[in-house]
Design a protein around this motif. Structure first.
Motif, mmCIF file in Angstrom:
data_model
loop_
_atom_site.group_PDB
_atom_site.id
_atom_site.type_symbol
_atom_site.label_atom_id
_atom_site.label_comp_id
_atom_site.label_asym_id
_atom_site.label_seq_id
_atom_site.Cartn_x
_atom_site.Cartn_y
_atom_site.Cartn_z
ATOM 1 N N GLU A 219 0.822 -1.207 0.000
ATOM 2 C CA GLU A 219 0.000 0.000 0.000
ATOM 3 C C GLU A 219 0.857 1.258 0.000
ATOM 4 O OE1 GLU A 219 -2.206 -1.178 3.475
ATOM 5 O OE2 GLU A 219 -1.481 0.558 4.611
ATOM 6 N N TYR A 220 0.234 2.325 -0.469
ATOM 7 C CA TYR A 220 0.889 3.627 -0.583
ATOM 8 C C TYR A 220 0.070 4.655 0.193
ATOM 9 C CZ TYR A 220 1.864 8.212 -2.642
ATOM 10 O OH TYR A 220 2.139 9.555 -2.823
ATOM 11 N N HIS A 221 0.763 5.512 0.953
ATOM 12 C CA HIS A 221 0.124 6.584 1.716
ATOM 13 C C HIS A 221 0.729 7.921 1.317
ATOM 14 C CE1 HIS A 221 -1.710 4.006 5.003
ATOM 15 N NE2 HIS A 221 -0.858 3.153 4.449
ATOM 16 N N HIS A 222 -0.131 8.877 1.031
ATOM 17 C CA HIS A 222 0.298 10.268 0.873
ATOM 18 C C HIS A 222 -0.329 11.046 2.020
ATOM 19 C CE1 HIS A 222 1.400 14.120 -0.771
ATOM 20 N NE2 HIS A 222 0.138 14.507 -0.684
ATOM 21 N N VAL A 223 0.514 11.606 2.896
ATOM 22 C CA VAL A 223 0.033 12.176 4.157
ATOM 23 C C VAL A 223 0.394 13.654 4.249
ATOM 24 C CG1 VAL A 223 -0.075 11.847 6.652
ATOM 25 C CG2 VAL A 223 0.532 9.913 5.178
ATOM 26 N N ASP A 224 -0.585 14.454 4.636
ATOM 27 C CA ASP A 224 -0.388 15.866 4.948
ATOM 28 C C ASP A 224 -0.597 16.035 6.446
ATOM 29 O OD1 ASP A 224 -0.248 18.603 5.125
ATOM 30 O OD2 ASP A 224 -2.161 18.987 4.108
ATOM 31 N N GLY A 225 0.498 16.186 7.199
ATOM 32 C CA GLY A 225 0.416 16.295 8.648
ATOM 33 C C GLY A 225 1.107 15.125 9.330
ATOM 34 N N THR A 226 1.430 15.309 10.600
ATOM 35 C CA THR A 226 2.150 14.285 11.353
ATOM 36 C C THR A 226 1.428 13.922 12.649
ATOM 37 O OG1 THR A 226 3.499 15.978 12.458
ATOM 38 C CG2 THR A 226 4.369 15.026 10.410
ATOM 39 N N GLY A 227 0.107 14.100 12.673
ATOM 40 C CA GLY A 227 -0.660 13.918 13.899
ATOM 41 C C GLY A 227 -0.621 12.523 14.480
ATOM 42 N N TRP A 228 -0.347 11.492 13.653
ATOM 43 C CA TRP A 228 -0.290 10.137 14.199
ATOM 44 C C TRP A 228 1.079 9.469 14.049
ATOM 45 C CZ3 TRP A 228 0.709 7.253 9.866
ATOM 46 C CH2 TRP A 228 0.071 7.580 8.660
ATOM 47 N N LEU A 229 2.116 10.258 13.788
ATOM 48 C CA LEU A 229 3.458 9.685 13.737
ATOM 49 C C LEU A 229 3.862 9.133 15.110
ATOM 50 C CD1 LEU A 229 5.796 12.019 11.639
ATOM 51 C CD2 LEU A 229 5.163 9.655 11.143
ATOM 52 N N PRO A 230 4.492 7.959 15.176
ATOM 53 C CA PRO A 230 4.947 7.423 16.463
ATOM 54 C C PRO A 230 5.997 8.333 17.102
ATOM 55 C CG PRO A 230 4.946 5.712 14.782
ATOM 56 C CD PRO A 230 4.732 7.013 14.072
ATOM 57 N N VAL A 231 5.808 8.668 18.358
ATOM 58 C CA VAL A 231 6.729 9.546 19.059
ATOM 59 C C VAL A 231 8.097 8.890 19.205
ATOM 60 C CG1 VAL A 231 7.162 10.753 21.235
ATOM 61 C CG2 VAL A 231 4.849 10.683 20.284
ATOM 62 N N GLN A 232 8.133 7.576 19.438
ATOM 63 C CA GLN A 232 9.416 6.904 19.671
ATOM 64 C C GLN A 232 10.304 6.930 18.427
ATOM 65 O OE1 GLN A 232 8.458 2.901 20.749
ATOM 66 N NE2 GLN A 232 7.922 2.283 18.677
ATOM 67 N N ASP A 233 9.705 7.018 17.232
ATOM 68 C CA ASP A 233 10.492 7.061 16.000
ATOM 69 C C ASP A 233 10.815 8.488 15.571
ATOM 70 O OD1 ASP A 233 10.457 4.245 15.655
ATOM 71 O OD2 ASP A 233 8.420 4.382 14.879
ATOM 72 N N ASN A 234 10.146 9.463 16.167
ATOM 73 C CA ASN A 234 10.336 10.875 15.820
ATOM 74 C C ASN A 234 10.357 11.694 17.102
ATOM 75 O OD1 ASN A 234 9.701 10.765 12.627
ATOM 76 N ND2 ASN A 234 8.243 9.472 13.714
#
Length: 406
Positions: A370-385
Motif C-alpha cells: 500500500e501507498y500513503h500520501h500524508v499531509d500532517g504528522t498527527g499520528w506519527l509514532p513519538v518513539q520514531d520521531n
C-alpha cells in the motif's frame, strides 16, 4: 459462587483468581477429558512488513537506506470448551513496531473465561472474565491479525498505533448480549475494569521524561452493533471512559490524572464484490490535577475516514481510503499550538490518502502492499520521531507485508 470482599479490580491477580474460580465451578458438569480435548483449537499467525518513507520515520528508521523491517507481528491462540456453556480462550502476542525492539517480548493479548448463561435460537447472553478485547469500532478486536484487516495499516485517525495499548484490551468483566431479529441481529457488549496504560501512552503524553509511573484506573467501554440482512448493512456505536493516574516522583510535582472519553459511529455497506465503510470519532482527553498547570490540558479531537474495497479475480482485493485526524477541534490548523511554542502546527492534524492491494494465493498466505500520501504528522509514532520540529509536514510511505497463518 461468592466473591470475597477483598477482591479488587486494581489487582490483576484478583481477576485471574476469579476467572479460575469460575472455570473450576463449572468443572463438575464438564465433559470427559477426552471430549474436552476434542474441543481444543490452536491457531497462530506471523506478519513481516517493510516500511519505506521519504521523510519522517514510521516503525523504525524507514526514511533511511532501504527502509525499516521493524514491523513484525507474531501470535498464537488457543481455545477449549470444558463445558458446552464455557469457553476458555487466550492469545499471546509478540509485536515489534519500531523502537529498540524491547516491546517485542510476548505478552498476553487476551485471556478469558467465557460463560454463556443463556443461548437459544433467539438470543445469547454471556459474561467474560479476564483480559478481554475492547469492542471499539469495527476492527479493534482483531486488529493484530493481518487477515482480518482491509489494509496493512488500519485508519490511524481512529485506530492509533502510537497509543494502541489504551484501546486494545481491558482487565475485568465483559457482558454481552445478542438478539436475533427477523431481518438482522443486535449485539451489545459492555466491559468494566482497567484499561492498559503502556509506555506508548506515556510517550504520547510527554510524561516519559518525568520521574513517576502511569497506572490504570477503573474504566468502562461499550458497543451496540446492528447487522441487517445477513451483514449487508452494519452499524455500530462505541463509547468508552478510560482513566489512569500518574504517580509523580519528581520533586515539586504533584500526582495527576489522565482521562480519555471517545465516541465512535461506524457504518458499512456490503455487496458481493465490494464494501463501503465509514467511521467517525469524537475524542475528549486530557490531564488534570497537576499542581504545575503546564502539564494540564483538555482537548476534543475529531477523526473520520471513508474507505472503498473491491474484491476481484477471487484472490485479489484493492482499496482506496481518505483518512482525516484533527487533534483539537478548536485549533484545526494547529496554528495556536505552534504559537504557544509547544511544537509545529502540522503535528496537530493528518490527512491520509491510501491506496492498497492484497493477494491471497492460499488461505494461509497473504501478500499486501500500500501507498500513503500524508499531509500532517498527527499520528506519527513519538518513539520514531522524538523531535517534532524535525518532521516534515507532507510525506509519503510505502508498505509491503507477507502474512502467514495456521
Amino acid at each position: 459462587m461468592i466473591v470475597s470482599k477483598s477482591f479488587r479490580w486494581s489487582d490483576p491477580r484478583s481477576i485471574i483468581a476469579m476467572a479460575g474460580a469460575l472455570a473450576l465451578g463449572m468443572s463438575a458438569q464438564a465433559r470427559s477429558d477426552e471430549g474436552v480435548l476434542d474441543t481444543l483449537q490452536v491457531h497462530g499467525f506471523l506478519s513481516q512488513a517493510l516500511v519505506i518513507t521519504d521523510d519522517n520515520n514510521f516503525f523504525g528508521p524507514s526514511s533511511e537506506n532501504e527502509g525499516s523491517f521493524k514491523f513484525t507481528e507474531i501470535g498464537a491462540n488457543a481455545s477449549l470448551r470444558p463445558h458446552e456453556d464455557v469457553l476458555l480462550a487466550a492469545q499471546v502476542l509478540s509485536r515489534r513496531a519500531g523502537g529498540d525492539g524491547s516491546e517485542a517480548r510476548p505478552v498476553l493479548d487476551y485471556g478469558v473465561v467465557d460463560y454463556q448463561m443463556l443461548s437459544n435460537q433467539q438470543r445469547t447472553f454471556g459474561i467474560q472474565v479476564g483480559r478481554f478485547k475492547n469492542p471499539f469500532g469495527f476492527y479493534n478486536q482483531t486488529r493484530d491479525v493481518a487477515f482480518t484487516r482491509p489494509s496493512i495499516l488500519l485508519p490511524q485517525s481512529i485506530y492509533f498505533d502510537r497509543t494502541r495499548s489504551l484501546a486494545l484490551s481491558g482487565d475485568g468483566v465483559s457482558l454481552y448480549h445478542e438478539e436475533r431479529l427477523s431481518r438482522g441481529s443486535l449485539r451489545t457488549q459492555i466491559g468494566f475494569g482497567q484499561a492498559q496504560a503502556g509506555d506508548d501512552l506515556r510517550r504520547t503524553l510527554r510524561l516519559d521524561s518525568v520521574p513517576g509511573s502511569l497506572n490504570p484506573k477503573r474504566s468502562a467501554i461499550g458497543q451496540i452493533r446492528y447487522e441487517h440482512d445477513g451483514g449487508r448493512i452494519i452499524a455500530a456505536v462505541s463509547a468508552a471512559s478510560a482513566n489512569a493516574r500518574f504517580d509523580s516522583s519528581a520533586p515539586g510535582l504533584s500526582d495527576g490524572d489522565f482521562y480519555f472519553n471517545p465516541w465512535i459511529l461506524s457504518l458499512q455497506y456490503n455487496q458481493e464484490n465490494w464494501s463501503l465503510t465509514g467511521e467517525y470519532a469524537w475524542r475528549n482527553s486530557g490531564l488534570e490535577n497537576f499542581n504545575n498547570p503546564a502539564f494540564n490540558f483538555d482537548v476534543t479531537g475529531e477523526s473520520w475516514y471513508v474507505q472503498y474495497t473491491r474484491r476481484f479475480d477471487k484472490d485479489w482485493q484493492w482499496l482506496i481510503r481518505y483518512d482525516s485526524l484533527i487533534s483539537n477541534r478548536n485549533d484545526r490548523s494547529g496554528e495556536a499550538f505552534e504559537a504557544s511554542g509547544m511544537g509545529p502546527a502540522h503535528s496537530q492534524f493528518a490527512d491520509d490518502i491510501t491506496l492498497g492491494l492484497q493477494w491471497t494465493p492460499h488461505p494461509r498466505i497473504m501478500l499486501a502492499g500500500e501507498y500513503h500520501h500524508v499531509d500532517g504528522t498527527g499520528w506519527l509514532p513519538v518513539q520514531d520521531n522524538p523531535d517534532p520540529s524535525e518532521t516534515s509536514r507532507r510525506w509519503n510511505m510505502l508498505l509491503f507485508q507477507l502474512s502467514l497463518r495456521f
